[in-house]
Design an enzyme around this catalytic site. Structure first.
Site, PDB file in Angstrom:
ATOM      1  N   HIS A   1       4.071   1.442   2.221  1.00  0.00           N
ATOM      2  CA  HIS A   1       5.286   0.763   1.769  1.00  0.00           C
ATOM      3  C   HIS A   1       6.027   1.610   0.730  1.00  0.00           C
ATOM      4  CE1 HIS A   1       2.799  -2.840   2.986  1.00  0.00           C
ATOM      5  NE2 HIS A   1       3.931  -3.106   3.607  1.00  0.00           N
TER       6      HIS A   1
ATOM      7  N   GLY B   1       8.676   1.227   8.655  1.00  0.00           N
ATOM      8  CA  GLY B   1       7.629   2.158   9.044  1.00  0.00           C
ATOM      9  C   GLY B   1       7.506   2.265  10.555  1.00  0.00           C
TER      10      GLY B   1
ATOM     11  N   SER C   1      -2.028  -3.541   5.487  1.00  0.00           N
ATOM     12  CA  SER C   1      -2.566  -4.582   4.611  1.00  0.00           C
ATOM     13  C   SER C   1      -3.817  -5.206   5.217  1.00  0.00           C
ATOM     14  CB  SER C   1      -1.509  -5.665   4.376  1.00  0.00           C
ATOM     15  OG  SER C   1      -0.326  -5.100   3.850  1.00  0.00           O
TER      16      SER C   1
ATOM     17  N   ASP D   1       4.741   0.034  13.050  1.00  0.00           N
ATOM     18  CA  ASP D   1       5.137  -1.094  13.889  1.00  0.00           C
ATOM     19  C   ASP D   1       6.281  -0.625  14.796  1.00  0.00           C
ATOM     20  OD1 ASP D   1       3.458  -3.326  12.813  1.00  0.00           O
ATOM     21  OD2 ASP D   1       4.460  -2.738  10.968  1.00  0.00           O
TER      22      ASP D   1
ATOM     23  N   HIS E   1       0.864  -1.181   0.000  1.00  0.00           N
ATOM     24  CA  HIS E   1       0.000   0.000   0.000  1.00  0.00           C
ATOM     25  C   HIS E   1       0.904   1.236   0.000  1.00  0.00           C
ATOM     26  CE1 HIS E   1       0.992   0.354   4.264  1.00  0.00           C
ATOM     27  NE2 HIS E   1       0.534  -0.869   4.464  1.00  0.00           N
TER      28      HIS E   1
ATOM     29  N   GLN F   1       7.115 -15.824  11.785  1.00  0.00           N
ATOM     30  CA  GLN F   1       6.594 -14.782  12.667  1.00  0.00           C
ATOM     31  C   GLN F   1       5.081 -14.875  12.882  1.00  0.00           C
ATOM     32  OE1 GLN F   1       7.985 -11.609   9.903  1.00  0.00           O
ATOM     33  NE2 GLN F   1       6.036 -10.593  10.368  1.00  0.00           N
TER      34      GLN F   1
END
Length: 280
Positions: free
Chosen positions: A37, A147, A186, A150, A34, A61
């Site tokens: 990113h 980003g 996402s 997170d 998106h 993960q």
């Protein structure tokens, strides 16, 4: 844009760039891209001579197999977006390249991994730390771009690079938001129309709490009110909504250092996370 799926080819391209004296940036992703990113790609293009983007849905993960199965995979679309954004090389390895038969090593960042997300997603950050370490070593990038959405992950990546003496500079990039304040993710594509309309309430409540805390309101009262507002808006469980130190993620009862409000809450079967800066 060139696409490679094996480490030997990746290293061959990077070696050529470095022999020419060019700096290399990497933007690690799991695809389903998106504009958030693409903002990382923009930052990488501005800060380095060559840009690698990676797409790898990292099974290590995901503590919930259903979540892994549901994760959107849109490789062709993503590759087109990255090419248009000016990425030089797309590294898109299959799982067996990242985790070959007999793979038995993991990376754990103690302390930072145990709180917040770590309490609700056991093992998640071990998977993140392991794959990020591998991507840094595979790409030999000079800079990596992540980003700030997170935030906990960003602090863990910074710590592992420092602790393991990996020669990569970690750059955090601001969270991109929709016009109504919802952090781009996402996962947002999984929200129903009604839940999508409700989703910005999380950011609104966090922002209101941040404002009153900066103005001197008791932290516990402000956070309790924010949790109540989120649930009144239509969210289900609020797993956490807390004020933490910006770097060490230690719980704060007063605003006496750089800080963030971090939150995770469920809405219509979708888990949303967000964080905001609350530094005076």
């Amino acid at each position: 844009m060139r696409t490679v799926r094996d480490v030997k080819a990746l290293r061959g391209v990077v070696a050529g760039w470095k022999a020419a004296g060019q700096s290399v940036g990497v933007v690690p992703t799991m695809g389903a891209l998106h504009p958030g990113h693409l903002s990382l790609v923009s930052a990488a293009r501005a800060g380095t001579d060559r840009v690698i983007a990676t797409i790898f849905v990292n099974p290590m993960q995901f503590n919930n197999p259903e979540d892994l199965a549901k994760y959107p995979r849109t490789e062709e679309r993503d590759a087109g977006m990255l090419a248009a954004a000016g990425v030089d090389l797309l590294f898109m390895p299959p799982p067996e390249v990242v985790y070959p038969e007999g793979f038995a090593t993991s990376v754990r960042v103690s302390g930072l991994s145990a709180e917040l997300e770590g309490m609700f997603r056991p093992g998640h950050f071990d998977g993140v730390a392991t794959v990020v370490t591998k991507l840094f070593l595979m790409t030999a990038a000079d800079r990596a771009f992540f980003g700030e959405k997170d935030w906990q992950q960003l602090q863990i990546v910074r710590r592992l690079a420092r602790d393991l003496n990996i020669p990569v500079a970690i750059t955090g990039c601001p969270t991109l938001r929709e016009a109504d304040g919802l952090a781009m993710s996402s996962r947002n594509t999984r929200l129903s129309a009604a839940d999508r309309a409700t989703a910005p309430a999380l950011h609104r409540a966090m922002s209101a709490a941040g404002t009153v805390i900066r103005n001197g309101a008791p932290v516990a009262e402000a956070l309790t009110r924010a949790r109540q507002e989120v649930q009144r808006a239509g969210f289900g469980e609020v797993e956490y909504l807390e004020l933490r130190g910006a770097e060490g993620l230690e719980p704060l009862q007063m605003l006496d250092r750089p800080a963030r409000i971090l939150a995770a809450a469920w809405l219509g079967g979708v888990r949303l996370i967000d964080n905001i800066d609350v530094t005076r």
